[in-house]
Write a protein that holds these residues in place. Structure first.
Motif, short mmCIF file in Angstrom:
data_model
loop_
_atom_site.label_atom_id
_atom_site.label_comp_id
_atom_site.label_asym_id
_atom_site.label_seq_id
_atom_site.Cartn_x
_atom_site.Cartn_y
_atom_site.Cartn_z
N THR A 1 55.13 58.85 50.76
CA THR A 1 54.18 57.84 51.26
C THR A 1 53.06 58.49 52.04
OG1 THR A 1 55.99 56.24 51.40
CG2 THR A 1 53.97 55.72 52.59
N LEU A 2 53.39 59.43 52.93
CA LEU A 2 52.37 60.11 53.72
C LEU A 2 51.43 60.90 52.82
CD1 LEU A 2 51.12 60.92 56.39
CD2 LEU A 2 52.89 62.68 56.64
N ALA A 3 51.96 61.54 51.80
CA ALA A 3 51.11 62.30 50.88
C ALA A 3 50.10 61.39 50.17
CB ALA A 3 51.97 63.04 49.85
N GLU A 4 50.54 60.19 49.81
CA GLU A 4 49.62 59.26 49.15
C GLU A 4 48.58 58.71 50.12
OE1 GLU A 4 48.01 56.90 45.98
OE2 GLU A 4 49.05 58.83 46.21
N VAL A 5 48.97 58.44 51.37
CA VAL A 5 47.99 58.02 52.38
C VAL A 5 46.95 59.11 52.57
CG1 VAL A 5 47.65 57.42 54.82
CG2 VAL A 5 49.64 56.52 53.58
N GLU A 6 47.39 60.36 52.65
CA GLU A 6 46.45 61.47 52.80
C GLU A 6 45.51 61.57 51.60
OE1 GLU A 6 46.36 66.36 53.04
OE2 GLU A 6 48.28 65.30 53.39
N ARG A 7 46.05 61.39 50.40
CA ARG A 7 45.20 61.48 49.20
C ARG A 7 44.10 60.41 49.22
NH1 ARG A 7 44.20 59.37 44.39
NH2 ARG A 7 45.68 57.64 44.66
N LEU A 8 44.47 59.20 49.57
CA LEU A 8 43.49 58.11 49.62
C LEU A 8 42.48 58.33 50.75
CD1 LEU A 8 45.90 55.11 48.97
CD2 LEU A 8 44.26 56.11 47.37
N PHE A 9 42.94 58.85 51.87
CA PHE A 9 42.07 59.18 52.99
C PHE A 9 41.03 60.21 52.56
CE2 PHE A 9 41.98 62.04 56.96
CZ PHE A 9 40.85 61.43 57.48
N ARG A 10 41.47 61.26 51.90
CA ARG A 10 40.53 62.30 51.44
C ARG A 10 39.58 61.76 50.37
NH1 ARG A 10 41.69 67.48 53.02
NH2 ARG A 10 43.77 67.90 53.90
N GLU A 11 40.08 60.86 49.55
CA GLU A 11 39.21 60.26 48.54
C GLU A 11 38.09 59.46 49.19
OE1 GLU A 11 39.61 56.94 44.96
OE2 GLU A 11 41.32 58.27 45.38
N GLU A 12 38.39 58.86 50.34
CA GLU A 12 37.38 58.05 51.04
C GLU A 12 36.38 58.89 51.81
OE1 GLU A 12 35.17 54.99 52.31
OE2 GLU A 12 36.87 54.74 50.95
N VAL A 13 36.84 59.93 52.52
CA VAL A 13 35.95 60.66 53.45
C VAL A 13 35.61 62.06 52.99
CG1 VAL A 13 36.84 59.30 55.38
CG2 VAL A 13 37.85 61.54 54.89
N GLY A 14 36.20 62.53 51.91
CA GLY A 14 35.94 63.89 51.47
C GLY A 14 36.97 64.86 52.01
N ASP A 15 36.77 66.13 51.71
CA ASP A 15 37.73 67.15 52.10
C ASP A 15 37.66 67.40 53.60
OD1 ASP A 15 39.75 68.99 51.63
OD2 ASP A 15 38.33 70.65 51.50
N ILE A 16 38.81 67.33 54.26
CA ILE A 16 38.90 67.54 55.70
C ILE A 16 40.03 68.52 55.97
CG2 ILE A 16 39.60 66.42 57.87
CD1 ILE A 16 38.04 64.02 57.14
N ASP A 17 39.79 69.45 56.88
CA ASP A 17 40.79 70.44 57.26
C ASP A 17 41.74 69.80 58.27
OD1 ASP A 17 42.24 72.72 57.65
OD2 ASP A 17 40.72 73.73 58.88
N LEU A 18 43.01 69.67 57.92
CA LEU A 18 43.98 69.01 58.78
C LEU A 18 44.86 70.00 59.52
CD1 LEU A 18 45.19 66.08 56.47
CD2 LEU A 18 43.40 66.05 58.22
N VAL A 19 45.11 69.70 60.80
CA VAL A 19 46.00 70.51 61.63
C VAL A 19 47.42 69.96 61.55
CG1 VAL A 19 46.47 71.29 63.99
CG2 VAL A 19 44.10 71.08 63.18
N SER A 20 47.55 68.63 61.56
CA SER A 20 48.87 68.00 61.47
C SER A 20 48.71 66.60 60.90
CB SER A 20 49.55 67.94 62.84
OG SER A 20 48.89 67.00 63.69
N LYS A 21 49.81 66.03 60.48
CA LYS A 21 49.79 64.67 59.93
C LYS A 21 51.16 64.04 60.14
CE LYS A 21 50.47 66.90 55.46
NZ LYS A 21 49.88 67.18 54.13
N GLN A 22 51.16 62.73 60.35
CA GLN A 22 52.40 61.99 60.52
C GLN A 22 52.19 60.54 60.13
OE1 GLN A 22 53.28 61.30 64.97
NE2 GLN A 22 52.19 63.27 64.98
N LEU A 23 53.30 59.82 60.00
CA LEU A 23 53.24 58.46 59.49
C LEU A 23 53.94 57.51 60.45
CD1 LEU A 23 52.36 56.90 56.86
CD2 LEU A 23 54.74 57.10 56.13
#
Length: 318
Positions: free
Chosen positions: A233-255
């Protein structure tokens, strides 16, 4: 009079403040480690991210007066106005809940297991820690949870109220390297990639020293994905997020997963008394009868807590 309140979210805190002001002994029982409910803020690295209520708005005079007093003591501020003010709490929404709860008796990390009414009319609340007894009880948890706690008492609740349901919501929290720019004010909430509801930069919002982005998912998307593995689920949220705003360098991620995020319908009264019993249901799903918005929000939670407290006091003075 001794009054118990299950749930230390906004409705519970506001009810407790008003009842204490009237001179009653009030005790809040909260299953989490902090007050606030969906006034939720998470520390990540050197920053903060709201992951429940994004902001709140004001329609009525009562909350307007209250908000002015909060602004005078630097508890809240205006984030942006388009066309009306969106208010946020300084240092995150949970900070406001903690300030409002100062001086109240709150039992944290205590989970209620069941509620019973005794022959003498008192209400017994059994928790995983102890058993507590009250003259009146206010329940502000999401309705499905409250009905589970009421057990056989729930049959005294109107069927239409018992049929109200809630939708879940997922929120992805992304710590970004460097500063990102999310719209002009730190929010995107129109014409987004399907699945996305809102994208919020907490730095632009004014509550975080670092770029922490909260990505809120749509109701239908969250329902479709609710039973899937968290990593997927988190991977899909990240994919949609990147699709909306472009490539972003992430330090951490959580759900974050909210099971009862938004009511699909509302009850057009500020609270509900369970038949003739000294038990009241309250929360943001209960709207004033003349509320023009027709949806749950910060203000409906505030007014529900206030109204149930006023009614308990009025009934005791008869």
């Amino acid at each position: 009079m001794k009054i118990g309140i299950i749930g230390a979210g906004l409705s519970g805190i506001i009810a407790a403040r008003e009842l204490v002001r009237q001179g009653h002994a009030v005790e809040l029982i909260e299953k989490s480690r902090s007050v606030g409910g969906r006034l939720a803020t998470r520390r990540i690295g050197d920053g903060r991210a709201d992951h429940g209520a994004v902001y709140f708005t004001v329609r009525g005079k009562e909350l307007e007066r209250e908000v002015r007093s909060w602004m005078n003591v630097n508890w809240v501020q205006v984030w942006y106005a388009d066309p009306y003010p969106r208010y946020v709490a300084i240092n995150g929404m949970n900070a406001l809940a903690k300030r409002l709860a100062e001086g109240l008796t709150v039992q944290l990390n205590e989970r209620v297991e069941n509620v019973q009414v005794e022959e003498d009319g008192t209400v017994t609340v059994k928790t995983d820690v102890t058993t507590r007894s009250y003259d009146r009880l206010v329940m502000t948890a999401p309705l499905p949870q409250s009905f589970d706690l009421l057990g056989d008492l729930a049959v005294h609740v109107e069927p239409a109220l018992r049929r109200l349901i809630y939708a879940p919501t997922f929120v992805g929290l992304f710590e970004c390297a460097g500063d990102v720019q999310i719209g002009a004010d730190g929010i995107l909430d129109h014409d987004l990639t399907p699945g996305l509801l809102k994208v919020i930069d907490n730095r632009q919002k004014g509550i975080s020293a670092t770029s922490l982005v909260s990505v809120y998912m749509e109701e239908a998307w969250s329902e479709d994905w609710y039973e899937r593995p968290e990593a997927e689920t988190l991977a899909e949220v990240e994919r949609l997020f990147r699709e909306e705003v472009g490539d972003i360098d992430l330090v951490s991620k959580q759900l974050k997963r909210w099971r009862y995020a938004q009511a699909k319908d509302v009850w057009h009264e500020s609270f509900y008394q369970v038949s003739h019993h000294p038990i009241y249901l309250a929360g943001d799903i209960f709207l004033e009868a003349d509320d023009p918005s027709g949806r749950t929000r910060f203000e409906s939670a505030y007014l529900s807590g206030l109204r149930v407290a006023e009614t308990i006091e009025k009934n005791m003075n008869r």
